[in-house]
Design a protein around this motif. Structure first.
Motif, PDB file in Angstrom:
ATOM      1  N   GLU A   1     -24.106 -13.597   1.701  1.00  0.00           N
ATOM      2  CA  GLU A   1     -23.017 -14.122   0.868  1.00  0.00           C
ATOM      3  C   GLU A   1     -22.066 -13.004   0.448  1.00  0.00           C
ATOM      4  O   GLU A   1     -20.836 -13.163   0.510  1.00  0.00           O
ATOM      5  N   THR A   2     -22.629 -11.867   0.041  1.00  0.00           N
ATOM      6  CA  THR A   2     -21.792 -10.736  -0.363  1.00  0.00           C
ATOM      7  C   THR A   2     -20.982 -10.217   0.813  1.00  0.00           C
ATOM      8  O   THR A   2     -19.799  -9.881   0.671  1.00  0.00           O
TER       9      THR A   2
ATOM     10  N   ARG B   1     -18.121 -12.593   1.619  1.00  0.00           N
ATOM     11  CA  ARG B   1     -17.087 -12.599   0.579  1.00  0.00           C
ATOM     12  C   ARG B   1     -16.182 -11.374   0.634  1.00  0.00           C
ATOM     13  O   ARG B   1     -14.978 -11.473   0.395  1.00  0.00           O
TER      14      ARG B   1
ATOM     15  N   LYS C   1     -19.604 -19.798   0.660  1.00  0.00           N
ATOM     16  CA  LYS C   1     -18.771 -18.596   0.684  1.00  0.00           C
ATOM     17  C   LYS C   1     -17.904 -18.557   1.932  1.00  0.00           C
ATOM     18  O   LYS C   1     -16.775 -18.031   1.906  1.00  0.00           O
TER      19      LYS C   1
ATOM     20  N   GLU D   1     -14.769 -20.732   1.562  1.00  0.00           N
ATOM     21  CA  GLU D   1     -13.750 -20.145   0.691  1.00  0.00           C
ATOM     22  C   GLU D   1     -12.826 -19.205   1.437  1.00  0.00           C
ATOM     23  O   GLU D   1     -11.713 -18.942   0.977  1.00  0.00           O
ATOM     24  N   ARG D   2     -13.261 -18.684   2.609  1.00  0.00           N
ATOM     25  CA  ARG D   2     -12.427 -17.720   3.331  1.00  0.00           C
ATOM     26  C   ARG D   2     -11.745 -18.307   4.559  1.00  0.00           C
ATOM     27  O   ARG D   2     -10.947 -17.623   5.199  1.00  0.00           O
TER      28      ARG D   2
END
Length: 721
Positions: free
Chosen positions: A382-383, A386, A420, A423-424
């Motif tokens: 996830e990191t 993101r 995530k 979102e991108r």
């Protein structure tokens, strides 16, 4: 004669052998040995303190990775036994316990009284700071004291801890005090000690620390510099190290976030600022740091990962304690130092995923796919998703996620990586992802995994993607009956009455329905009904649907109108469903025709709703909902005015009375009519924009300020001439 009882099997033999060994040791005379103090990790602790572990304990336990070269037999750095700072006596424990209770209640008259009390506790704790920080019962007091201290007091307690940080950050209780100290010292790290404070301390007979807060942080780094590799996975030190890294970078340390990599969800927020205060605002924003912090931070990050090989570093991704530290390192590397730092072959990202193409069969693709379904490792993915550079993310999405996004969304762990990813995504990729997720929507609704459809709706609104296909999928996933559909959306459906009800009555009539059967029926009912988190997610999904004009919001509006008035009143008083009712009344997607029909459900019940903590918010929303139907608003005001004393006797009712401007309704009806219609009149009698009219004192202040500005302008002109 009865036989002697004997245990059979290997366990009995092993126990007998242990007993013989123990007896042999008892026969050997004891030699005098140095008394070793029992460490805090080995000591017995009370069950209620188990949540203060500060690790990533909310995920499945994974065997810890040990570095035998850096650790001794006890698992700590080979630097000798942990020092023992002593114990508080009974009287001291009682005093500090009472002080902790008073700080917890916070029933002081003003801030000055609280400051005097904090200062008195500090005087009583003089020379006992380390004992308190390491105490199981009193370390909470130290956290509260630090969170309520001013800069001078923080510098004093920081100075007391200097020289002991290597042991304190590894202590079960003192590590939380160090974490709170770093967080509260961060906003003042640029301040230098003033001569006035030193003079005041000298008058009071106290010694003011010579070092500034910035120098104290550099001293902490110096104390810990040879142990970064071990502290990376130390059970109690890791969360303090994560806070230290963020403070050195000037980043906000958010303890309140549920997905924060700083602390687990089980951590007590004793030192966290109170929401809505200036301290909370300061802690949630970036702060300036000295220039010396950035090279120190780079050096720490380099030393943390330089001493381990790539295999060990990847193993940390699934380590419950090392994973959050990796998240912080990746965040700082890609966000704080810029995404261009990812091009460095020695960077954390490149060492974890050396192949930026993520093609099938590469080392990076194998590593990422192994983490997607891991409860701990997926957090690192996830990191990455993101913060990683756009080019790298596109390769990751194209080769590892795009074709599998539907199946990933079904999984309870990999689904968070999907969130995530959504979102991108750009408009075209989001459209494609929606088409692949739509077939999975019925299964997601059935298993109450509603967060993926909700985020998909929100992202489609942001990227201006047509949501009609998603609306059809949701309509098919729920019941065709409009009355039942809303209960399914809000997860309010319980056990089917058609099956459970008749059987219970027949058993009761036959005399076979006793207390045991009743208990079983209640247990089955509780099991079949939705839990509170499911209801919350159902409410959030319904609210997201209401925000989208077209078929999605129409599904909810038609279901609301199909309900009975009793059901709507019940929904208005439920903690989660009341949000849906409020948004249906105030959302821009609601039409005047819908609101005319919907507000009729509440007429005749406003007084009861106004006295309910949840229902009162619905009554407040009715003021906005009736902005273009004045006769309905006037009728509701009459209903509230008829029960004036009932509302005034209720704390919540008085708030509703004030929000509806009922005093104005009783005394100056024409002004209330203008306000109810959205027309405000200022002091000159001109129509305004609907804002609150200014009082006489406000108008006088404006005239005084204008006159003052005019005088200053004339003086400036005369000075220039």
């Amino acid at each position: 004669m009865p036989r002697e009882k004997q245990k059979r099997g290997r366990r009995a033999e092993q126990k007998a052998q242990k007993g013989d060994t123990k007896r042999k040791h008892d026969d050997v005379p004891e030699e005098p040995v140095a008394k070793r103090v029992k460490s805090s990790d080995e000591a017995d602790v009370e069950p209620f303190y188990e949540d203060r572990q500060g690790d990533y304990a909310d995920d499945a336990a994974i065997p810890a990775i040990e570095n035998e070269e850096m650790q001794d037999e006890s698992g700590r750095p080979d630097s000798g036994d942990t020092p023992f700072y002593g114990l508080l006596d009974t009287e001291e424990q009682e005093y500090f316990s009472r002080a902790s209770e008073m700080l917890e209640l916070n029933q002081f008259i003003d801030d000055e009284e609280r400051s005097l009390f904090v200062e008195s506790v500090y005087r009583e704790a003089e020379g006992k700071e380390l004992k308190i920080a390491c105490s199981q019962g009193c370390s909470r007091l130290m956290e509260k004291l630090i969170s309520m201290s001013d800069v001078r007091q923080i510098r004093r307690i920081f100075n007391k801890f200097i020289g002991h940080f290597l042991h304190l950050v590894q202590h079960r209780f003192a590590s939380h005090c160090c974490e709170t100290l770093f967080i509260n010292a961060a906003p003042a790290v640029m301040q230098k000690p003033s001569k006035q404070q030193a003079k005041k301390a000298e008058e009071e007979g106290e010694t003011e620390p010579e070092l500034s807060l910035a120098d104290m942080f550099m001293t902490v780094i110096e104390e810990l510099k040879d142990n970064w590799g071990y502290l990376l996975t130390e059970r109690f030190a890791s969360h303090t190290i994560r806070v230290l890294l963020l403070v050195l970078a000037g980043e906000p340390v958010d303890l309140s976030s549920t997905d924060s990599a700083v602390a687990s969800r089980k951590k007590e927020r004793l030192g966290a600022p109170v929401p809505g205060t200036e301290a909370e605002t300061a802690s949630s924003q970036k702060h300036s740091v000295p220039e010396s912090f950035e090279p120190a931070l780079k050096k720490i990050m380099s030393e943390m990962v330089s001493g381990v090989d790539d295999t060990y570093l990847r193993a940390l991704a699934s380590h419950p304690v090392g994973n959050p530290v990796l998240q912080v390192l990746l965040f700082l590397e890609l966000s704080h130092f810029g995404k261009s730092s990812a091009k460095d072959p020695k960077s954390v990202l490149r060492r974890l995923v050396p192949d930026e193409s993520f093609e099938e069969g590469t080392e990076s693709a194998t590593f990422i796919r192994g983490l997607l379904y891991d409860p701990v490792g997926s957090r690192l993915v996830e990191t990455m998703v993101r913060y990683m550079p756009g080019k790298v993310f596109k390769n990751l999405y194209k080769n590892n996620i795009r074709e599998r996004i539907g199946s990933l969304s079904r999984n309870s762990t990999a689904g968070y990586v999907v969130l995530k990813t959504l979102e991108r995504l750009g408009k075209d990729d989001l459209q494609n992802a929606m088409e692949l997720i739509i077939p999975e929507v019925p299964g997601l609704i059935e298993r109450a995994r509603l967060i993926v459809p909700r985020v998909l709706i929100e992202r489609c609104v942001v990227r201006n993607v047509d949501t009609k296909p998603l609306a059809r999928a949701l309509k098919n996933a729920y019941s065709g009956d409009k009355t039942l559909r809303l209960r399914q959306m809000l997860r309010l459906d319980g056990p089917p009455e058609s099956v459970q009800g008749p059987v219970d009555h027949e058993m009761k009539d036959a005399g076979e329905f006793d207390d045991d059967h009743a208990e079983q029926a209640r247990a089955a009912s509780a099991k079949s009904s939705a839990s509170a988190p499911e209801r919350l997610h159902g409410s959030l999904l319904t609210q997201a649907m209401l925000a989208v004009p077209g078929p999605l919001s129409e599904l909810v509006y038609s279901s609301l109108l199909a309900q009975s008035p009793e059901t709507i009143l019940q929904l208005a008083q439920e903690p989660t469903s009341t949000r849906v009712v409020q948004q249906a009344l105030t959302s821009p997607t609601s039409t005047p025709q819908f609101r005319r029909q919907f507000v009729a459900f509440f007429q005749g019940h406003l007084v009861d709703l106004a006295q309910n903590s949840n229902g009162s918010r619905v009554v407040d929303a009715l003021w906005t909902a009736t902005k273009d139907i004045f006769f309905v608003k006037e009728r509701m005001a009459q209903e509230l005015a008829s029960k004036e004393m009932v509302l005034r006797d209720s704390f919540i009712g008085r708030a509703v009375w004030r929000n509806w401007s009922m005093d104005l309704y009783k005394r100056r009806r024409s002004e209330w009519n203008a306000r109810a219609k959205g027309i405000e009149r200022n002091q000159e009698g001109m129509e305004g924009s609907g804002e609150r009219p200014k009082s006489k004192i406000e108008l006088a202040r404006e005239r005084f300020a204008a006159k003052q500005n005019e005088t200053e302008g004339k003086q400036a002109v005369s000075a220039n001439s």
